[in-house]
Design a protein around this motif. Structure first.
Motif, PDB file in Angstrom:
ATOM      1  N   PRO A  23       0.822  -1.214   0.000  1.00 48.57           N
ATOM      2  CA  PRO A  23       0.000   0.000   0.000  1.00 48.57           C
ATOM      3  C   PRO A  23       0.854   1.261   0.000  1.00 48.57           C
ATOM      4  N   LYS A  24       0.395   2.264  -0.752  1.00 48.93           N
ATOM      5  CA  LYS A  24       1.082   3.556  -0.824  1.00 48.93           C
ATOM      6  C   LYS A  24       0.064   4.659  -0.572  1.00 48.93           C
ATOM      7  N   LEU A  25       0.417   5.567   0.330  1.00 47.40           N
ATOM      8  CA  LEU A  25      -0.443   6.700   0.660  1.00 47.40           C
ATOM      9  C   LEU A  25      -0.069   7.903  -0.195  1.00 47.40           C
ATOM     10  N   ASP A  26      -1.067   8.502  -0.824  1.00 49.96           N
ATOM     11  CA  ASP A  26      -0.906   9.774  -1.520  1.00 49.96           C
ATOM     12  C   ASP A  26      -1.793  10.769  -0.776  1.00 49.96           C
ATOM     13  N   ALA A  27      -1.220  11.429   0.234  1.00 47.86           N
ATOM     14  CA  ALA A  27      -1.994  12.323   1.104  1.00 47.86           C
ATOM     15  C   ALA A  27      -2.583  13.498   0.324  1.00 47.86           C
ATOM     16  N   GLY A  28      -1.860  13.999  -0.652  1.00 47.84           N
ATOM     17  CA  GLY A  28      -2.333  15.149  -1.428  1.00 47.84           C
ATOM     18  C   GLY A  28      -3.613  14.857  -2.191  1.00 47.84           C
ATOM     19  N   ASN A  29      -3.754  13.632  -2.686  1.00 45.58           N
ATOM     20  CA  ASN A  29      -4.952  13.246  -3.436  1.00 45.58           C
ATOM     21  C   ASN A  29      -5.908  12.390  -2.612  1.00 45.58           C
ATOM     22  N   SER A  30      -5.579  12.178  -1.345  1.00 44.94           N
ATOM     23  CA  SER A  30      -6.406  11.370  -0.438  1.00 44.94           C
ATOM     24  C   SER A  30      -6.686   9.979  -1.003  1.00 44.94           C
ATOM     25  N   THR A  31      -5.631   9.340  -1.522  1.00 41.54           N
ATOM     26  CA  THR A  31      -5.809   8.003  -2.084  1.00 41.54           C
ATOM     27  C   THR A  31      -4.797   7.028  -1.509  1.00 41.54           C
ATOM     28  N   ILE A  32      -5.199   5.773  -1.521  1.00 41.39           N
ATOM     29  CA  ILE A  32      -4.309   4.663  -1.208  1.00 41.39           C
ATOM     30  C   ILE A  32      -4.290   3.792  -2.462  1.00 41.39           C
ATOM     31  N   SER A  33      -3.108   3.411  -2.888  1.00 41.53           N
ATOM     32  CA  SER A  33      -2.994   2.535  -4.046  1.00 41.53           C
ATOM     33  C   SER A  33      -2.046   1.389  -3.699  1.00 41.53           C
ATOM     34  N   LEU A  34      -2.020   0.392  -4.562  1.00 42.82           N
ATOM     35  CA  LEU A  34      -1.098  -0.727  -4.374  1.00 42.82           C
ATOM     36  C   LEU A  34       0.052  -0.592  -5.357  1.00 42.82           C
ATOM     37  N   GLU A  35       1.257  -0.710  -4.838  1.00 45.72           N
ATOM     38  CA  GLU A  35       2.461  -0.720  -5.673  1.00 45.72           C
ATOM     39  C   GLU A  35       3.023  -2.133  -5.688  1.00 45.72           C
ATOM     40  N   ASP A  36       3.883  -2.402  -6.641  1.00 46.66           N
ATOM     41  CA  ASP A  36       4.536  -3.709  -6.752  1.00 46.66           C
ATOM     42  C   ASP A  36       3.501  -4.836  -6.749  1.00 46.66           C
ATOM     43  N   ILE A  37       2.467  -4.669  -7.550  1.00 41.56           N
ATOM     44  CA  ILE A  37       1.389  -5.661  -7.603  1.00 41.56           C
ATOM     45  C   ILE A  37       1.884  -6.928  -8.283  1.00 41.56           C
ATOM     46  N   ASN A  38       1.495  -8.025  -7.680  1.00 37.30           N
ATOM     47  CA  ASN A  38       1.777  -9.329  -8.251  1.00 37.30           C
ATOM     48  C   ASN A  38       0.543 -10.185  -8.056  1.00 37.30           C
ATOM     49  N   PHE A  39       0.437 -11.250  -8.825  1.00 40.15           N
ATOM     50  CA  PHE A  39      -0.699 -12.133  -8.640  1.00 40.15           C
ATOM     51  C   PHE A  39      -0.296 -13.558  -8.970  1.00 40.15           C
ATOM     52  N   THR A  40      -1.078 -14.460  -8.462  1.00 41.26           N
ATOM     53  CA  THR A  40      -0.949 -15.872  -8.786  1.00 41.26           C
ATOM     54  C   THR A  40      -2.361 -16.427  -8.862  1.00 41.26           C
ATOM     55  N   ARG A  41      -2.504 -17.566  -9.481  1.00 42.43           N
ATOM     56  CA  ARG A  41      -3.835 -18.125  -9.643  1.00 42.43           C
ATOM     57  C   ARG A  41      -3.789 -19.637  -9.505  1.00 42.43           C
ATOM     58  N   GLN A  42      -4.904 -20.166  -9.063  1.00 41.36           N
ATOM     59  CA  GLN A  42      -5.122 -21.613  -9.021  1.00 41.36           C
ATOM     60  C   GLN A  42      -6.431 -21.848  -9.765  1.00 41.36           C
ATOM     61  N   VAL A  43      -6.307 -22.272 -11.012  1.00 43.73           N
ATOM     62  CA  VAL A  43      -7.467 -22.429 -11.879  1.00 43.73           C
ATOM     63  C   VAL A  43      -7.468 -23.855 -12.420  1.00 43.73           C
ATOM     64  N   ASP A  44      -8.656 -24.435 -12.548  1.00 48.36           N
ATOM     65  CA  ASP A  44      -8.749 -25.829 -12.996  1.00 48.36           C
ATOM     66  C   ASP A  44      -8.816 -25.980 -14.521  1.00 48.36           C
ATOM     67  N   ASN A  45      -8.516 -24.920 -15.284  1.00 41.97           N
ATOM     68  CA  ASN A  45      -8.570 -24.966 -16.733  1.00 41.97           C
ATOM     69  C   ASN A  45      -7.212 -24.522 -17.289  1.00 41.97           C
ATOM     70  N   ARG A  46      -6.555 -25.411 -18.028  1.00 44.49           N
ATOM     71  CA  ARG A  46      -5.208 -25.109 -18.543  1.00 44.49           C
ATOM     72  C   ARG A  46      -5.210 -23.944 -19.542  1.00 44.49           C
ATOM     73  N   LEU A  47      -6.270 -23.791 -20.312  1.00 46.69           N
ATOM     74  CA  LEU A  47      -6.343 -22.685 -21.269  1.00 46.69           C
ATOM     75  C   LEU A  47      -6.371 -21.343 -20.523  1.00 46.69           C
ATOM     76  N   VAL A  48      -7.155 -21.270 -19.471  1.00 47.42           N
ATOM     77  CA  VAL A  48      -7.223 -20.049 -18.668  1.00 47.42           C
ATOM     78  C   VAL A  48      -5.881 -19.790 -17.992  1.00 47.42           C
ATOM     79  N   GLN A  49      -5.219 -20.848 -17.507  1.00 49.64           N
ATOM     80  CA  GLN A  49      -3.888 -20.694 -16.902  1.00 49.64           C
ATOM     81  C   GLN A  49      -2.899 -20.137 -17.920  1.00 49.64           C
ATOM     82  N   THR A  50      -2.913 -20.668 -19.113  1.00 55.73           N
ATOM     83  CA  THR A  50      -1.973 -20.239 -20.160  1.00 55.73           C
ATOM     84  C   THR A  50      -2.239 -18.794 -20.578  1.00 55.73           C
ATOM     85  N   ILE A  51      -3.501 -18.469 -20.812  1.00 55.70           N
ATOM     86  CA  ILE A  51      -3.841 -17.109 -21.237  1.00 55.70           C
ATOM     87  C   ILE A  51      -3.464 -16.097 -20.143  1.00 55.70           C
ATOM     88  N   SER A  52      -3.741 -16.432 -18.882  1.00 56.80           N
ATOM     89  CA  SER A  52      -3.392 -15.497 -17.807  1.00 56.80           C
ATOM     90  C   SER A  52      -1.878 -15.380 -17.645  1.00 56.80           C
TER      91      SER A  52
END
Length: 159
Positions: A23-52
């Motif tokens: 999380p990153k605070l931008d006090a001037g704009n009153s926002t919180i955002s996420l930096e260094d976003i990463n993701f992982t997935r556990q999906v039961d379809n190989r096509l969806v895994q490949t496309i993602s």
């Protein structure tokens, strides 16, 4: 964690999508955002895994673009409530506290188990007014002083 159920003959899949970030605070704009976003997935379809996997960078960018929260409305609601209470006065026993707010600065984020807490510094001034009783006894029975009390004390302070 996001749970997804994607319909359709090729994309029929069930699974879970995990997103992490800092999380990153931008006090001037009153926002919180996420930096260094990463993701992982556990999906039961190989096509969806490949496309993602192939589209991981555009997906990451789309997540970053949408992982923002503007807390200005909530902050203003809380500050206005505090401002009204300070202007009207807060009673504490025989003491009354009145004050005003001159500056509000969000300066950090505290990460709790199920929430983000915006640490905020509020400056202004307060006035404490009230009275209390101090019993006394006469030192000289000829002075005419009897048991009684002193009243009225007030203090102004800046915070």
């Amino acid at each position: 964690m996001i749970t997804a159920d994607i319909p359709g003959p090729f994309f029929d899949a069930q699974g879970q999508f995990y997103v992490t970030g800092r999380p990153k605070l931008d006090a001037g704009n009153s926002t919180i955002s996420l930096e260094d976003i990463n993701f992982t997935r556990q999906v039961d379809n190989r096509l969806v895994q490949t496309i993602s996997a192939v589209l991981s960078e555009p997906l990451r960018q789309q997540l970053a673009d949408n992982a923002r929260y503007n807390f200005a409305i909530e902050r203003e609601r809380v500050i206005n409530e505090l401002r009204k209470k300070l202007q009207a006065g807060i009673q504490a026993g025989n003491m009354q506290i009145k004050g005003s707010i001159t500056n509000v600065l969000a300066n950090n984020i505290l990460i709790a188990a199920e929430e983000l807490i915006v640490l905020t510094e509020i400056t202004g001034s307060i006035t404490l007014k009230g009275n209390y009783k101090i019993p006394y006894r006469s030192f000289n029975s000829n002075s005419g002083m009897r048991q009684g009390c002193f009243k009225a004390v007030w203090i102004s302070a800046f915070w």
